[in-house]
Motif scaffolding. Structure first.
Motif, short mmCIF file in Angstrom:
data_model
loop_
_atom_site.label_atom_id
_atom_site.label_comp_id
_atom_site.label_asym_id
_atom_site.label_seq_id
_atom_site.Cartn_x
_atom_site.Cartn_y
_atom_site.Cartn_z
N PRO B 39 0.83 -1.21 0.00
CA PRO B 39 0.00 0.00 0.00
C PRO B 39 0.86 1.25 0.00
CG PRO B 39 -0.81 -1.59 1.60
CD PRO B 39 0.52 -2.11 1.11
N GLY B 40 0.52 2.18 -0.86
CA GLY B 40 1.26 3.44 -0.91
C GLY B 40 2.51 3.40 -1.76
N HIS B 41 2.91 2.19 -2.19
CA HIS B 41 4.12 2.06 -3.00
C HIS B 41 3.87 1.45 -4.37
CE1 HIS B 41 7.05 3.24 0.08
NE2 HIS B 41 6.28 2.62 0.93
N GLY B 42 2.78 0.77 -4.50
CA GLY B 42 2.52 0.11 -5.77
C GLY B 42 3.42 -1.10 -5.97
N LEU B 43 3.59 -1.47 -7.22
CA LEU B 43 4.43 -2.61 -7.58
C LEU B 43 5.87 -2.14 -7.77
CD1 LEU B 43 2.02 -4.25 -10.12
CD2 LEU B 43 3.08 -5.50 -8.24
N ARG B 44 6.78 -2.80 -7.07
CA ARG B 44 8.20 -2.45 -7.20
C ARG B 44 9.00 -3.69 -7.57
NH1 ARG B 44 9.51 0.36 -1.59
NH2 ARG B 44 8.12 -1.31 -0.88
N LEU B 45 9.92 -3.52 -8.48
CA LEU B 45 10.70 -4.62 -9.01
C LEU B 45 11.80 -5.03 -8.03
CD1 LEU B 45 11.26 -6.44 -11.51
CD2 LEU B 45 12.85 -4.67 -12.28
N ILE B 46 11.87 -6.32 -7.75
CA ILE B 46 12.87 -6.85 -6.82
C ILE B 46 14.08 -7.38 -7.61
CG2 ILE B 46 13.33 -8.46 -4.94
CD1 ILE B 46 10.29 -8.62 -4.50
N HIS B 47 13.83 -8.34 -8.46
CA HIS B 47 14.85 -8.93 -9.32
C HIS B 47 14.18 -9.36 -10.62
CE1 HIS B 47 18.54 -9.53 -6.82
NE2 HIS B 47 17.70 -9.72 -5.81
N TYR B 48 14.99 -9.54 -11.64
CA TYR B 48 14.45 -10.06 -12.88
C TYR B 48 15.46 -11.01 -13.52
CZ TYR B 48 17.33 -6.45 -15.15
OH TYR B 48 18.37 -5.66 -15.56
N SER B 49 14.98 -11.76 -14.49
CA SER B 49 15.84 -12.72 -15.20
C SER B 49 15.59 -12.60 -16.69
CB SER B 49 15.54 -14.14 -14.73
OG SER B 49 16.19 -15.08 -15.55
N TYR B 50 16.67 -12.62 -17.46
CA TYR B 50 16.55 -12.54 -18.92
C TYR B 50 17.03 -13.82 -19.57
CZ TYR B 50 21.18 -10.59 -17.85
OH TYR B 50 22.42 -10.38 -17.33
N GLY B 51 17.14 -14.89 -18.78
CA GLY B 51 17.51 -16.19 -19.30
C GLY B 51 17.98 -17.07 -18.17
N VAL B 52 18.18 -18.35 -18.49
CA VAL B 52 18.68 -19.28 -17.48
C VAL B 52 20.01 -18.80 -16.95
CG1 VAL B 52 19.46 -21.63 -17.07
CG2 VAL B 52 17.44 -21.23 -18.49
N LYS B 53 20.07 -18.69 -15.65
CA LYS B 53 21.26 -18.24 -14.90
C LYS B 53 21.62 -16.78 -15.15
CE LYS B 53 23.18 -22.87 -14.39
NZ LYS B 53 24.35 -23.77 -14.55
#
Lengths: 113, 113
Positions: B39-53
């Motif tokens: 609440p009050g922050h919305g969706l925030r990105l933690i980590h992402y992946s652009y392929g295996v490993k």
């Protein structure tokens, strides 16, 4: 950090009324998306707009991308209780890559029967 | 079939314990993302992946790690859970980093006591 402002934060209207919600940024988007989220569920994609000035319609929902690609609006005609939900806009900034969309905080929309 | 599932849907854990959340997809999409929604922050990105490993940090990565050993699975680990990590966690997938909408999972509600 890029900021994406949505307004209004909350909106409660009667069934049958029209409404518009807004999404604004000081930066240019390469694309912008609108999502709707219902309680206990993840956001669901409604539309993606890419070209400045682009208008897309999805039944009673009309989405417009600003000419300068810094803002967008969502207009709902003859709102129905099923339109109730959290409407999120999300932008991919020019020069942005795999690091994902930036989301606004959303507009909480309630349509009262 | 939803194409993306998160597990568990709900979890209560104690401060200081490690916690792993799982995201599983059947769409063979290259990009996977972990967001938290507050609440009050919305969706925030933690980590992402652009392929295996291949993974990278997002806006709020402190206290979190991720792994992607297979295309279909993206794990989020809270190394030592804190009360500030109480949140709803969403996984999202996309076939491309640009101009494609995300498909979100239904979320994991995590409470750290």
């Amino acid at each position: 950090t890029q900021l994406l402002e949505q307004s209004p934060q909350f909106l409660s209207i009667q069934e049958g009324e029209n409404l518009t919600v807004y999404c604004n940024s000081s930066s240019v988007f390469s694309s912008l998306q609108w999502y709707r989220q219902e309680p206990g569920e993840g956001p669901v994609l409604l539309v993606t707009v890419v070209t400045g000035g682009e208008v897309k319609k999805l039944k009673r929902l009309t989405f417009q991308f600003g000419d300068a690609r810094k803002d967008s609006s969502l207009h709902i005609t003859a709102a129905q209780p099923g339109d109730t939900g959290l409407y999120l806009c999300a932008g991919l900034y020019s020069g942005g890559g795999a690091d994902g969309l930036t989301f606004g905080k959303g507009t909480h929309l309630i349509i009262q029967p | 079939d939803a194409g993306i599932t998160q597990s568990p849907r709900h979890k209560v854990t104690e401060t200081g314990t490690p916690v792993t959340l799982r995201c599983h997809q059947t769409e063979n999409h290259r990009y996977m993302y972990w967001y938290r929604q507050d609440p009050g922050h919305g969706l925030r990105l933690i980590h992402y992946s652009y392929g295996v490993k291949d993974t990278d940090k997002g806006e709020v990565s402190d206290g979190y790690s991720v792994s992607r050993s297979k295309t279909e699975d993206f794990l989020l680990t809270l190394e030592s859970a804190t009360s500030s990590q109480t949140s709803v966690y969403f996984c999202a997938i996309s076939p491309s980093s640009v101009n494609y909408g995300y498909t979100f999972g239904s979320g994991t509600r995590l409470t750290v006591v």
